[in-house]
Design an enzyme around this catalytic site. Structure first.
Site, PDB file in Angstrom:
ATOM      1  N   ARG A 107      -1.646   8.696   3.757  1.00 52.90           N
ATOM      2  CA  ARG A 107      -1.895   9.573   4.903  1.00 52.90           C
ATOM      3  C   ARG A 107      -0.655   9.798   5.783  1.00 52.90           C
ATOM      4  O   ARG A 107      -0.663  10.649   6.662  1.00 52.90           O
ATOM      5  CB  ARG A 107      -3.046   9.013   5.746  1.00 52.90           C
TER       6      ARG A 107
ATOM      7  N   GLY B   7       0.819  -1.219   0.000  1.00 48.13           N
ATOM      8  CA  GLY B   7       0.000   0.000   0.000  1.00 48.13           C
ATOM      9  C   GLY B   7       0.851   1.267   0.000  1.00 48.13           C
ATOM     10  O   GLY B   7       2.022   1.249   0.376  1.00 48.13           O
TER      11      GLY B   7
HETATM   12  C1  UD1 Z   1      -8.760  -3.943   5.087  1.00 47.95           C
HETATM   13  C2  UD1 Z   1      -9.940  -4.903   5.044  1.00 47.95           C
HETATM   14  C3  UD1 Z   1     -10.916  -4.506   6.147  1.00 47.95           C
HETATM   15  C4  UD1 Z   1     -10.214  -4.520   7.474  1.00 47.95           C
HETATM   16  C5  UD1 Z   1      -8.971  -3.632   7.456  1.00 47.95           C
HETATM   17  C6  UD1 Z   1      -8.197  -3.801   8.712  1.00 47.95           C
HETATM   18  C7  UD1 Z   1     -10.222  -5.550   2.724  1.00 47.95           C
HETATM   19  C8  UD1 Z   1     -11.027  -5.386   1.501  1.00 47.95           C
HETATM   20  N1  UD1 Z   1     -10.579  -4.817   3.776  1.00 47.95           N
HETATM   21  O1  UD1 Z   1      -9.261  -2.668   4.756  1.00 47.95           O
HETATM   22  O2  UD1 Z   1     -12.002  -5.385   6.173  1.00 47.95           O
HETATM   23  O3  UD1 Z   1     -11.072  -4.108   8.515  1.00 47.95           O
HETATM   24  O4  UD1 Z   1      -8.129  -3.990   6.364  1.00 47.95           O
HETATM   25  O5  UD1 Z   1      -7.135  -2.901   8.759  1.00 47.95           O
HETATM   26  O6  UD1 Z   1      -9.319  -6.348   2.742  1.00 47.95           O
HETATM   27  N2  UD1 Z   1      -2.323  -3.715   0.538  1.00 47.95           N
HETATM   28  C9  UD1 Z   1      -1.473  -4.186  -0.426  1.00 47.95           C
HETATM   29  N3  UD1 Z   1      -1.838  -4.101  -1.717  1.00 47.95           N
HETATM   30  C10 UD1 Z   1      -3.018  -3.583  -2.108  1.00 47.95           C
HETATM   31  C11 UD1 Z   1      -3.888  -3.090  -1.119  1.00 47.95           C
HETATM   32  C12 UD1 Z   1      -3.513  -3.176   0.205  1.00 47.95           C
HETATM   33  O7  UD1 Z   1      -0.388  -4.682  -0.119  1.00 47.95           O
HETATM   34  O8  UD1 Z   1      -3.287  -3.558  -3.319  1.00 47.95           O
HETATM   35  C13 UD1 Z   1      -1.913  -3.789   1.950  1.00 47.95           C
HETATM   36  C14 UD1 Z   1      -1.719  -2.427   2.571  1.00 47.95           C
HETATM   37  O9  UD1 Z   1      -0.366  -2.003   2.458  1.00 47.95           O
HETATM   38  C15 UD1 Z   1      -2.097  -2.659   4.008  1.00 47.95           C
HETATM   39  C16 UD1 Z   1      -3.094  -3.794   3.944  1.00 47.95           C
HETATM   40  O10 UD1 Z   1      -2.926  -4.406   2.693  1.00 47.95           O
HETATM   41  O11 UD1 Z   1      -1.017  -3.097   4.797  1.00 47.95           O
HETATM   42  C17 UD1 Z   1      -4.525  -3.325   4.114  1.00 47.95           C
HETATM   43  O12 UD1 Z   1      -4.823  -2.441   3.094  1.00 47.95           O
HETATM   44  P1  UD1 Z   1      -5.794  -1.225   3.343  1.00 47.95           P
HETATM   45  O13 UD1 Z   1      -5.991  -0.505   2.082  1.00 47.95           O
HETATM   46  O14 UD1 Z   1      -5.336  -0.443   4.503  1.00 47.95           O
HETATM   47  O15 UD1 Z   1      -7.144  -2.002   3.710  1.00 47.95           O
HETATM   48  P2  UD1 Z   1      -8.365  -1.376   4.370  1.00 47.95           P
HETATM   49  O16 UD1 Z   1      -9.141  -0.618   3.372  1.00 47.95           O
HETATM   50  O17 UD1 Z   1      -7.953  -0.679   5.599  1.00 47.95           O
END
Ligand code: UD1
Ligand code: CA
Length: 461
Positions: free
Chosen positions: A14, A10
């Site tokens: 922020r 990610g």
């Molecule tokens: C996700 C969950 C949500 C949960 C929350 C907890 C999903 C759809 N939602 O939401 O249910 O309550 O985490 O914190 O999974 N990441 C990647 N590649 C991507 C997208 C994300 O590596 O393409 C990683 C991010 O770096 C991060 C983690 O996955 O460490 C979570 O991603 P984030 O976008 O923060 O998920 P949330 O929308 O918070």
């Protein structure tokens, strides 16, 4: 064998930072390092980290560890989402193993919880288990939706939740255990038809549930363990939680910490019993402190070893060793590669660099001891300078046992003061001082009788 997939691709918008989010530090270490450590300590030997934004920097930082990296392609032409991230490590998912999904930005998860979570998942024979917790403010999190029998039905993202669902306070931590075969199967079926246009790993839960697989939730009591870092404010929060954990464990091992809220100890630091740590102290890196030490206010010690019964007051110690019974400071600075023997006194505004000083020697005030080998029972007077640098190269000085270096002297290296050599105050020593002899290297004093009156000083107007 179990594997972990740690998501760290990610952007961390922020954080407003040029540094990848998972490299931001709490208690001296990058966020991702805590997650990797917790996974390894829970017994998981194969750890995959999915990187994307800032991936090269992250990989470079962890190049000496045995984690395995997978790259998530980043850009407008590529999909996004936690499900898509997991797909990047699909080669790690073998049918007959269990896979745990963790986040690189959720550093407070403990090895105990990971272990208990996996044990539960295996014991129940689940195909998928979600780690959940109750929180007061579920804003932003995926909600755990349960059926009439209290069994998990699905996870609904905050942005996709209806009026009823949004009120639910049980949230998805984002951590899961899966059976390899079912995870791979369901990953092949998820799409990005949702409000964010992302591939959600949470859809795997819904798919498996609908198809009659064993899907379960494992709720933990301490919600701080699943607290993630999205902003600098959350970074500070996690830092405080981690610091409290570290300080607590030292106190439980018999260390007095006068104000744990204001004492900063890195995870790898060791401290012996009955040592007392005053406020404002930083103990960093691989520092080891012995028993019965007193580390007074505002001292910083990094990658150093301090033996028993040492007192350090308001000083900075870097990559050095201090043997038993020394008294250091206030305001002393030990720079890298200094080794102090037993019962030394290194006092106010004394700087030591790349030097060894043997037992019972003293440098009480205002001295610079650089690139030197100093013997036992040596007295280094106030204002002594070891002149180690000629503008081009550094040279060493040797001062043998029982020597006395008078105040405000310069020892111009390379030079040797032999055993019991005695340097008169104010001398500039450029040649060897032989054993037992007095060296005076300064202009002889001349008194001119009556000079002041003769001169008839007058004040300028
Ligand atoms: C996700 C969950 C949500 C949960 C929350 C907890 C999903 C759809 N939602 O939401 O249910 O309550 O985490 O914190 O999974 N990441 C990647 N590649 C991507 C997208 C994300 O590596 O393409 C990683 C991010 O770096 C991060 C983690 O996955 O460490 C979570 O991603 P984030 O976008 O923060 O998920 P949330 O929308 O918070
Ligand atoms: Ca998040």
């Amino acid at each position: 064998m179990d594997v972990s997939i740690i998501l760290a691709a990610g952007e961390g918008t922020r954080m407003k930072s040029h540094t990848p989010k998972v490299l931001h530090r709490i208690c001296g270490r990058p966020l991702l390092e805590y997650v990797i450590e917790a996974s390894k300590n829970a017994g998981i030997k194969e750890n995959y980290v999915v990187v994307g934004h800032g991936g090269d920097t992250v990989k470079e930082h962890f190049k000496d560890t045995d984690v395995i990296f997978r790259n998530q392609p980043i850009g407008d032409q590529y999909p996004y989402g936690t499900g898509y991230a997991v797909m990047q490590a699909i080669d790690s998912i073998r049918d007959d193993i269990n896979v745990i999904i963790l986040y690189g930005d959720t550093p407070l998860i403990t090895d105990e919880t990971i272990k208990e979570f996996m044990d539960y998942h295996k014991k129940m024979g689940n195909h998928a288990t979600v780690l959940t917790a109750y929180v007061d403010d579920p804003t932003g999190y995926g909600r755990i939706i349960r059926d009439k029998d209290d069994k998990i039905l699905k996870i609904v993202e905050h942005k996709d939740a209806n009026e009823e669902e949004i009120k639910v306070k049980e949230i998805n931590s984002g951590m899961y255990c899966f059976k390899g075969q079912q995870l791979k199967y369901a990953l092949g079926k998820i799409d990005n038809n949702n409000s964010q246009g992302e591939y959600y790993i949470t859809d795997v839960i819904k798919i498996l549930k609908e198809e009659g697989y064993r899907v379960d939730a494992y709720r933990i009591e301490d919600a701080t363990e699943i607290y993630g870092v999205n902003s600098r404010v959350q970074l500070a929060f996690c830092d405080r939680v981690m610091r409290n954990r570290i300080n607590h464990s030292h106190m439980e091992n018999g260390v007095t910490i006068i104000n744990p809220e204001n004492t900063y100890i890195d995870p790898g630091v060791k401290i012996g019993r009955d040592s007392i740590i005053y406020p404002g102290v930083f103990l960093k890196g691989k520092t080891v402190i012995g028993e019965n030490c007193i580390i007074r206010e505002n001292t910083v010690i990094e990658d150093s070893r301090v033996a028993n019964s040492v007192e350090i007051i308001s000083s900075t110690i870097e990559e050095s060793t201090i043997e038993e019974g020394c008294k250091i400071g206030p305001y002393a600075h030990l720079r890298p590669n200094s080794h102090l023997g037993k019962n030394l006194k290194i006092g106010n505004f004394v700087e030591v660099k790349n030097s060894t000083i043997d037992d019972n020697s003293k440098a009480g005030h205002l001295a610079y001891i650089g690139d030197a080998d100093v013997g036992k029972n040596v007295n280094i007077g106030c204002g002594v300078v070891f002149v180690n640098y000629d503008g081009c190269n550094k040279h060493r000085t040797t001062v043998e046992d029982n020597a006395f270096i008078g105040s405000n002297s310069n020892l111009v290296a390379p030079v040797v003061v032999k055993e019991k050599g005695y340097v008169a105050a104010g001398s500039t020593i450029t040649e060897e001082v032989s054993a037992n002899s007095l060296a005076i290297a300064r202009a002889r004093q001349v008194n001119k009788e009556g000079w002041v009156n003769k001169k008839n000083f007058k004040k300028d107007k």
